[in-house]
Design a protein around this motif. Sequence first.
Motif, mmCIF file in Angstrom:
data_model
loop_
_atom_site.group_PDB
_atom_site.id
_atom_site.type_symbol
_atom_site.label_atom_id
_atom_site.label_comp_id
_atom_site.label_asym_id
_atom_site.label_seq_id
_atom_site.Cartn_x
_atom_site.Cartn_y
_atom_site.Cartn_z
ATOM 1 N N SER A 44 11.227 0.218 7.028
ATOM 2 C CA SER A 44 10.765 0.920 5.833
ATOM 3 C C SER A 44 11.834 0.790 4.756
ATOM 4 O O SER A 44 12.996 1.111 4.974
ATOM 5 C CB SER A 44 10.529 2.401 6.144
ATOM 6 O OG SER A 44 10.255 3.107 4.953
ATOM 7 N N ASN B 39 11.174 1.934 1.360
ATOM 8 C CA ASN B 39 10.686 2.649 0.185
ATOM 9 C C ASN B 39 11.759 3.512 -0.485
ATOM 10 O O ASN B 39 11.546 4.026 -1.581
ATOM 11 C CB ASN B 39 9.476 3.525 0.539
ATOM 12 C CG ASN B 39 9.795 4.548 1.616
ATOM 13 O OD1 ASN B 39 10.556 4.261 2.532
ATOM 14 N ND2 ASN B 39 9.191 5.724 1.514
ATOM 15 N N ASP C 30 2.112 6.499 3.313
ATOM 16 C CA ASP C 30 2.812 6.232 2.063
ATOM 17 C C ASP C 30 4.055 5.370 2.253
ATOM 18 O O ASP C 30 4.627 4.884 1.288
ATOM 19 C CB ASP C 30 3.239 7.553 1.400
ATOM 20 C CG ASP C 30 2.025 8.377 0.997
ATOM 21 O OD1 ASP C 30 1.005 7.758 0.640
ATOM 22 O OD2 ASP C 30 2.106 9.623 1.054
ATOM 23 N N SER C 31 4.492 5.260 3.488
ATOM 24 C CA SER C 31 5.729 4.506 3.712
ATOM 25 C C SER C 31 5.456 3.019 3.664
ATOM 26 O O SER C 31 4.384 2.571 4.010
ATOM 27 C CB SER C 31 6.341 4.871 5.068
ATOM 28 O OG SER C 31 5.498 4.422 6.104
ATOM 29 N N LYS C 32 6.477 2.300 3.222
ATOM 30 C CA LYS C 32 6.374 0.842 3.166
ATOM 31 C C LYS C 32 6.979 0.260 4.432
ATOM 32 O O LYS C 32 8.087 -0.250 4.439
ATOM 33 C CB LYS C 32 7.096 0.306 1.932
ATOM 34 C CG LYS C 32 6.525 0.829 0.619
ATOM 35 C CD LYS C 32 7.317 0.295 -0.551
ATOM 36 C CE LYS C 32 6.784 0.832 -1.869
ATOM 37 N NZ LYS C 32 7.571 0.365 -3.025
#
Length: 693
Positions: free
Chosen positions: A187, A189, A256-258
């Motif tokens: 992740s 983000n 919502d996390s990348k």
Amino acid sequence: MSIDLSQFFEVFFEESFEGLDAMEAELLNLVPGEEDLETINTIFRAAHSIKGGSGTFGFNSVSDFTHVLETLLDQIREGKRELTTEHVDLLLKSVDCLRALLSALQSEQEPDLEEANALRLKFEAILGLGQSEHDNPNSECADEQQAEVNTYQIDFKPYHHLFKTGNEPLYMISELAELGELETHVSHNEIPDITDLTADDCFLSWRFFLNTEKEERVIREIFEWVEDDCDLTITLCGGLFSEDDTAQGAEENNPDSKIEPASSAPINTQEVKKAVVSKAPPPATESTSIRVGIDKVDSLINMVGELVITQAMLTQLGEQEITEATIASLQEGLAQLAHNTRDLQENVMRIRMLPISFVFSRFPRLVRDISQKLNKQVELKLLGEQTELDKTVMEKISDPMVHLVRNSLDHGLETVDQRLAVGKDPVGIVTLNAFHQGGNIVIEIMDDGQGLNTTKIKEKAIANGLIALGDELSDDEINELIFMPGFSTADAVSDISGRGVGMDVVRRNIQSLNGSVEVSSATGVGSTFTIRLPLTLAILDGQLVKVAKHTYIIPLISIVESLQIDITKVSRVGKDLDVLRLRDEYIPILRLYNIFNHQGAIETLDKTLLVVVESDNQKIGLLVDDLLSQQQVVIKSLEANYQKVDGVSGATILGDGRVSLIIDISGLIKLSGLRKPGSQELIIESQANLEAS
């Protein structure tokens, strides 16, 4: 982009050797049947760290070997296997083997795997590895093969400062991959704009899915070094993962996390290692770092602050008109500067001072191994372990001490039967003691054994032509013969002692440190070897003496006394050697102006001074014109800056800018010819003549 980790190799080697020292110390404390879990865990963690680090750097010979001994330790701490003496012996041999492997890698050499392979076979035989489930269905190995495979979801979010603590997530990923089939998602983000990006902060977090037979505890151990520097969650998922399942699960849990897959297949640990290692290790060098307590650093900072204040005061005085008032202030400032400089010098020297426990720590293993070979029961006592001395002195005194301890174990202590026969405790005691005495450190190696056999020593000395049959020697003089080159009383050559070399080398090595060694012994009670050394090799306490127009420095540690010569007690020996009768001794007089070829010195004996010095248990008198001051001097090597000069151990620069030579007493005796065959006979003859008169 590959990461160049070669800059961390030296740190890895240093920490690995420290880990091996910790393993050895704890293994020596283990008593089968009485071991405690914390000791086993300490040994396991040290092995685990070495395995993980070596695997990350691509040192497969170390990681593969460490893996099998780690497996044994893991079974012992989980209670699946009882600790035995065989295990302890094997683990101690493994520590030695790992030291050899790491030393070879540090030197950029190909490690010799012969011993490692032999030890691995022994470990595998104990563990039952290499056998199929069909061949041994009841083995623990088979039980492990049938163990249930679970899937764990591991969420790992390092705090931003993680890199500053010296930790690297890539190491942990590599270790996770060794536990089973691993899938990794990252992740990103939280990565800020380029204007706010800090290179040494961590903005990434990871989610792993791991198929493994291992318990959750094993997974947590990988992250135990960073548990205070991250958020970590480990969740048991149940069934085995597939690529689609993990990607979907990651998205559902945090839409919502990348989070992106770090790879489309389970991580290949070999590829990880290839990606992070772009060079071969640098050539091995001597240790150039030293760990310093923060209190010593704070003290230095305070001293520098005082020095800056004094310098500012002197600068201000220099800008004022010279008056009686400013002269008084200037003298006061110079006195303060001298005080600050002396304090700064003492504190800087403390930086290099380390407790002698760094040397003492190697002897428990040495005593254990040798006592087993000799079939003797030995207890080792360590006293004064926190006594400090210079790091350079410590490194050079280690080998002489090893020889003296081996000598005590082999020659000094008796066997169990011999000790019982004379009413002694069956367990012999070897004691290492260190303490400060004046400006020196004293190290004692003591044993409660049979003492030195003076009769046997004298017979060997006569047989070797070191003394004549009719020579009358005291017990102390006979004991000193063991330091003669090639002397040994051993009846047979062994791998411990008896090769006719060693004790003379011990004395020579200690003398090279401006130190001395002597022995005292009592029959049936034991022996004590006493080593006296300067605290540092960089600074010397010296007596300045005048010879003609030149100034020499005599080490204070070598000086016995200084006196005016009574000409009635002087006798000529041979052609040009004078001997002074001093109480019950006869002291050869060496004229420094002759040895160093100076003109203009005082030659009349009763108008000069005699400095009596001692080296190798031999006293001589140095004829000088005058005694000057005593002071500490900074030693400069002549050999490094000019060339080797016989009779001189170094040089220093005096306050007036002149160079002054430091006298090497042992070298001076050799240079004068007092150790040549026949020289002692001349002195003995002179003694007889003086006594007759």
